[in-house]
Design a protein around this motif. Structure first.
Motif, PDB file in Angstrom:
ATOM      1  N   UNK A 135     -13.370  36.057 -32.218  1.00  0.00           N
ATOM      2  CA  UNK A 135     -13.991  36.503 -30.974  1.00  0.00           C
ATOM      3  C   UNK A 135     -13.304  37.801 -30.546  1.00  0.00           C
ATOM      4  N   UNK A 136     -13.881  38.525 -29.585  1.00  0.00           N
ATOM      5  CA  UNK A 136     -13.236  39.754 -29.113  1.00  0.00           C
ATOM      6  C   UNK A 136     -11.980  39.519 -28.279  1.00  0.00           C
ATOM      7  N   UNK A 137     -11.654  38.263 -28.011  1.00  0.00           N
ATOM      8  CA  UNK A 137     -10.518  37.943 -27.142  1.00  0.00           C
ATOM      9  C   UNK A 137      -9.209  37.930 -27.930  1.00  0.00           C
ATOM     10  N   UNK A 152     -11.940  35.147 -20.375  1.00  0.00           N
ATOM     11  CA  UNK A 152     -10.961  34.100 -20.647  1.00  0.00           C
ATOM     12  C   UNK A 152     -10.166  34.407 -21.918  1.00  0.00           C
ATOM     13  N   UNK A 153      -8.928  34.782 -21.756  1.00  0.00           N
ATOM     14  CA  UNK A 153      -8.086  35.149 -22.892  1.00  0.00           C
ATOM     15  C   UNK A 153      -7.622  33.939 -23.703  1.00  0.00           C
ATOM     16  N   UNK A 176     -15.497  27.401 -14.204  1.00  0.00           N
ATOM     17  CA  UNK A 176     -14.406  26.876 -13.383  1.00  0.00           C
ATOM     18  C   UNK A 176     -13.093  26.838 -14.148  1.00  0.00           C
ATOM     19  N   UNK A 177     -13.164  26.694 -15.487  1.00  0.00           N
ATOM     20  CA  UNK A 177     -11.926  26.681 -16.269  1.00  0.00           C
ATOM     21  C   UNK A 177     -11.251  28.047 -16.258  1.00  0.00           C
ATOM     22  N   UNK A 178     -12.036  29.127 -16.216  1.00  0.00           N
ATOM     23  CA  UNK A 178     -11.462  30.471 -16.087  1.00  0.00           C
ATOM     24  C   UNK A 178     -10.760  30.623 -14.746  1.00  0.00           C
ATOM     25  N   UNK A 179     -11.404  30.183 -13.686  1.00  0.00           N
ATOM     26  CA  UNK A 179     -10.795  30.240 -12.359  1.00  0.00           C
ATOM     27  C   UNK A 179      -9.505  29.430 -12.331  1.00  0.00           C
ATOM     28  N   UNK A 180      -9.519  28.249 -12.943  1.00  0.00           N
ATOM     29  CA  UNK A 180      -8.345  27.364 -12.976  1.00  0.00           C
ATOM     30  C   UNK A 180      -7.185  28.034 -13.694  1.00  0.00           C
TER      31      UNK A 180
END
Length: 249
Positions: A135-137, A152-153, A176-180
């Motif tokens: 992925x680009x991450x 999301x890294x 929500x997982x990114x926010x967490x």
């Protein structure tokens, strides 16, 4: 004495995949953890699988919920460990030594967040590749919350947080997982890279199934943390990065 780690599995009608998750935890050599399963009142054979492995599960619950992140909040509320680690149905700890290596690192470094790469796998368990490579991450070895500006890294299943800094998940946002993760990183005094792969991640989760809404919700999360103007600029960077990655792959 409470365990060092709470591993939490969220499941709903996942009889095809839950057993591989449980077996990856049963296979661990280390014992300083509790295992919690939160089921959303499954109507298939999920509960039969849970009961089959019940002696390996610290506690479990099966009841209707308001979606994935409502269930994750329930799991977090039931946890007693110093750290929380979500390993949902279909995902697996990378190998039988993973937990022991993580616990040793925790004892040595006492950080608030631990993170690593994740191996993406197909439904049949065959590898797709490491997330940082397919992925680009890219995965920084000195992570901060600002590294999440372009998305999301770190895969959620490769992110372990001290329970006292872990916030409640917003239940109406598919990102929500990114926010967490961002909130955990903001609250962390010490963030530690784990130089070993933590998990095998089953591709095709909720955010993939509802991709358009997930992108909208990701935009909302990033605006909340980075501001509207910067997020618009960053989305231009995201598009450019994606095109460059596609061209090079």
């Amino acid at each position: 004495m409470p365990p060092t780690l709470s591993i939490i599995t969220i499941t709903y009608n996942a009889e095809r995949f839950l057993e591989r998750t449980i077996q990856s935890i049963v296979a661990q050599q280390a014992t300083d953890f509790e295992y919690i399963i939160v089921d959303g009142a499954s109507k298939d054979g999920t509960l039969d699988i849970i009961r089959r492995y019940e002696r390996h599960v610290t506690n479990w619950i099966s009841e209707p919920d308001r979606g994935l992140y409502d269930a994750m909040n329930k799991g977090q509320q039931r946890a007693t460990g110093e750290y929380v680690w979500f390993m949902n149905a279909g995902d697996e700890l990378y190998d039988s030594d993973t937990l022991g290596k993580l616990l040793a690192q925790i004892k040595l470094t006492d950080a608030d967040v631990y993170y690593s790469d994740a191996l993406f796998v197909h439904e049949d368990g065959s590898p797709v590749g490491l997330r940082s490579q397919i992925t680009p991450h890219t995965l920084p070895h000195t992570l901060t919350w600002r590294d999440m500006a372009l998305g999301m890294k770190v895969c959620h299943q490769a992110f372990v947080a001290r329970r006292t800094i872990a916030p409640v998940y917003p239940i109406d946002n598919l990102s929500a997982d990114l926010d967490w993760e961002i909130r955990c990183l903001k609250a962390a005094a010490k963030i530690q890279f784990s130089p070993f792969t933590l998990c095998r991640y089953l591709v095709g989760g909720l955010s993939v199934q509802q991709h358009r809404q997930s992108l909208i919700d990701r935009f909302k999360v990033l605006v909340m943390h980075f501001g509207l103007v910067q997020t618009i600029i960053n989305h231009g960077k995201i598009l450019w990065r994606a095109s460059q990655f596609k061209r090079s792959s």
